[in-house]
Design an enzyme around this catalytic site. Structure first.
Site, short mmCIF file in Angstrom:
data_model
loop_
_atom_site.label_atom_id
_atom_site.label_comp_id
_atom_site.label_asym_id
_atom_site.label_seq_id
_atom_site.Cartn_x
_atom_site.Cartn_y
_atom_site.Cartn_z
N ASP A 1 18.26 38.57 -12.24
CA ASP A 1 16.94 38.79 -12.81
C ASP A 1 16.31 40.04 -12.21
OD1 ASP A 1 14.49 37.41 -14.30
OD2 ASP A 1 13.76 38.16 -12.36
N CYS B 1 0.83 -1.20 0.00
CA CYS B 1 0.00 0.00 0.00
C CYS B 1 0.87 1.25 0.00
CB CYS B 1 -0.89 0.05 1.25
SG CYS B 1 -1.92 -1.40 1.52
#
Length: 491
Positions: A440, A34
């Site tokens: 930037d 699981c």
């Protein structure tokens, strides 16, 4: 993590979805495996065993839980975070390299011997490349069985199986159901799909902030290749066996995905590329916990947690577009890219009813590009030509299995490739979670407004505390600007 028994038990007992994909729980009494968040009543501690991969659990004789469907859990975030041999191998396996080229092909792409790769994958994941590829084929088979009306024989070969017998045996062994039984179970309540269209749910770890993710893709969309339509980002796909068209739409607990492929063998690779594009295998809680510890970033993180890095389905395409976008507006970059597409892109039909008309041209298709046809300064034209040549000849490899450090070095060595362009390509094409662009303008503007250092050197030094998640820090800083890339378009 699977070796830390107590920690795994705590995750299972609390049904902690954050650990889905990190490890798998095998129940010794029922012989099923699981995901940690399985809603079933957890077994006794002594009846639990833990595996690092679904393939390892399958090799040990466990079958997938029918309730939590562990094969459909998000992938481990490690394979995108890390840059070592195992991570590169897992990215290539996810892209279907073993199914197309075999283990020797995988080894050739990585530059190691098959024995070395086998040894390292087994040591860390408990399974070799063939078993890992088989687990992926089983997942692809289930998707085709449950979401399409393909005849079983076609589904078998599309999933990568070499025979119907191997397909039937694998499906029964992994899911404890025959292919026919799987399809019958899935048919209840399933809405009919358009012919040739697969409808899928792509899971992710919560939280996920769709604003910058879909906003960026929509704002920079190249006409003919991409579009925003009916609340979904849509684009064409260049794939190993053919072409594709995909529509991706955010939902509260998954990404709705509609895929149309000219060859169903491309399904696993197409899904892998779409997951990479949207950064769906990220670990947002780990990212936000670290970045939120910086008091200057904390308000941005708290305002919209779970930001992802918008990436790409085609690294070479993105690299070309990054150069086209140097020092121009978003609209100008789209126009330049659209002209390339019209002149050199391969025409395609849009089976999903939109306005998509072309694939973005490959580096090989652009190798005969006339620089004079590019409406940009001569220096940038030369950079485009050099980049295309390096990609077409293989001198520069930006693929999912590439060595990030080597790719960055080769990019930086190309004239005209400054730190900003190299950083953006590393962030979005190479998938580097720690790429940083301190030069930037948007990053510097947001940094100044929040009392962070504004000069590139000082900001880089401050950002060492954000490692290894500086790509995500950039997303949070960009989010402070009221730009179209930060807002998901209205439906």
């Amino acid at each position: 993590m699977h070796t830390d028994f107590d920690r795994c038990v705590r995750a299972v007992r609390s049904r902690d979805a954050r650990f889905d994909g990190w490890f798998f729980t095998a129940v010794l009494t029922t012989r099923i495996y699981c995901r940690p968040s399985c809603p079933a009543v957890p077994p006794k501690d002594r009846n639990m065993s833990f595996y690092p991969s679904a393939a390892a659990a399958q090799q040990a004789g466990f079958r997938a839980c029918k309730r939590c469907r562990p094969d459909a859990s998000p992938g481990s975030p490690q394979w995108n975070e890390r840059a070592d041999l195992v991570a590169r191998a897992m990215r290539l396996i996810g892209d279907g390299t073993v199914d197309r080229e075999g283990v020797p092909g995988l080894a050739a792409r990585l530059g190691y011997s098959t024995r070395q790769i086998e040894r390292q994958l087994r040591a860390e994941l408990g399974a070799g490349p063939l078993a890992l590829a088989r687990a992926q084929r089983a997942q692809t088979a289930r998707l085709l069985i449950e979401t399409s009306d393909l005849p079983m024989a076609d589904a078998a070969f599309a999933a990568g199986f070499s025979s119907i017998r191997a397909f039937n045996e694998t499906v029964r062994e992994v899911f404890a159901l025959t292919p026919t039984e799987l399809r019958a179970r899935a048919a209840h309540g399933r809405a009919p799909a358009a012919p040739g269209v697969l409808t899928l749910r792509l899971p992710f770890r919560a939280p996920l902030c769709p604003d910058n993710l879909f906003g960026h893709l929509a704002a920079t969309a190249v006409p003919g290749v991409e579009e925003w339509r009916d609340g979904a980002y849509r684009r064409t796909l260049r794939l190993p066996y053919g072409q594709g068209t995909v529509a991706l739409a955010p939902r509260p607990d998954h990404i709705a995905c509609r895929l149309a492929l000219t060859d169903q063998r491309d399904l696993a690779g197409a899904i892998s590329r779409c997951r990479g594009l949207l950064d769906l295998d990220a670990d947002p809680e780990a990212v936000d916990e670290l970045l939120g510890a910086d008091e200057r970033l904390a308000p941005l993180v708290a305002e919209a947690p779970g930001r992802r890095v918008p990436r790409t389905v085609d690294p070479a395409e993105f690299a070309v577009r990054a150069v086209l976008g140097q020092q121009v507006s978003t609209a100008a970059a789209r126009t330049l890219a659209a002209r390339l597409v019209t002149a050199h892109g391969q025409p395609v039909r849009d089976p999903l009813g939109g306005t998509l008309t072309h694939l973005f041209p490959s580096a090989e298709e652009l190798s005969g590009l006339d620089p004079a046809a590019l409406a940009m300064p001569a220096g940038r034209r030369a950079t485009v030509v050099r980049l295309v040549r390096a990609l077409a000849t293989g001198e520069l490899d930006l693929g999912v299995g590439s060595d990030r450090a080597e790719a960055r070095a080769r990019l930086a060595a190309l004239p005209g490739m400054g730190p900003w362009t190299t950083g953006i390509i590393a962030m979005r094409a190479l998938g580097d979670p720690d790429a940083f662009v301190p030069t930037d303008l948007g990053v510097r503007r947001a940094a100044t407004a929040r009392g962070l250092p504004s000069t590139p050197g000082a900001l880089t030094r401050h950002a060492t505390a954000w490692r290894p998640w500086r790509s995500y820090a950039v997303q949070y800083l960009w989010s402070a600007d009221d730009h179209a890339v930060n807002h998901m378009p209205a439906h």
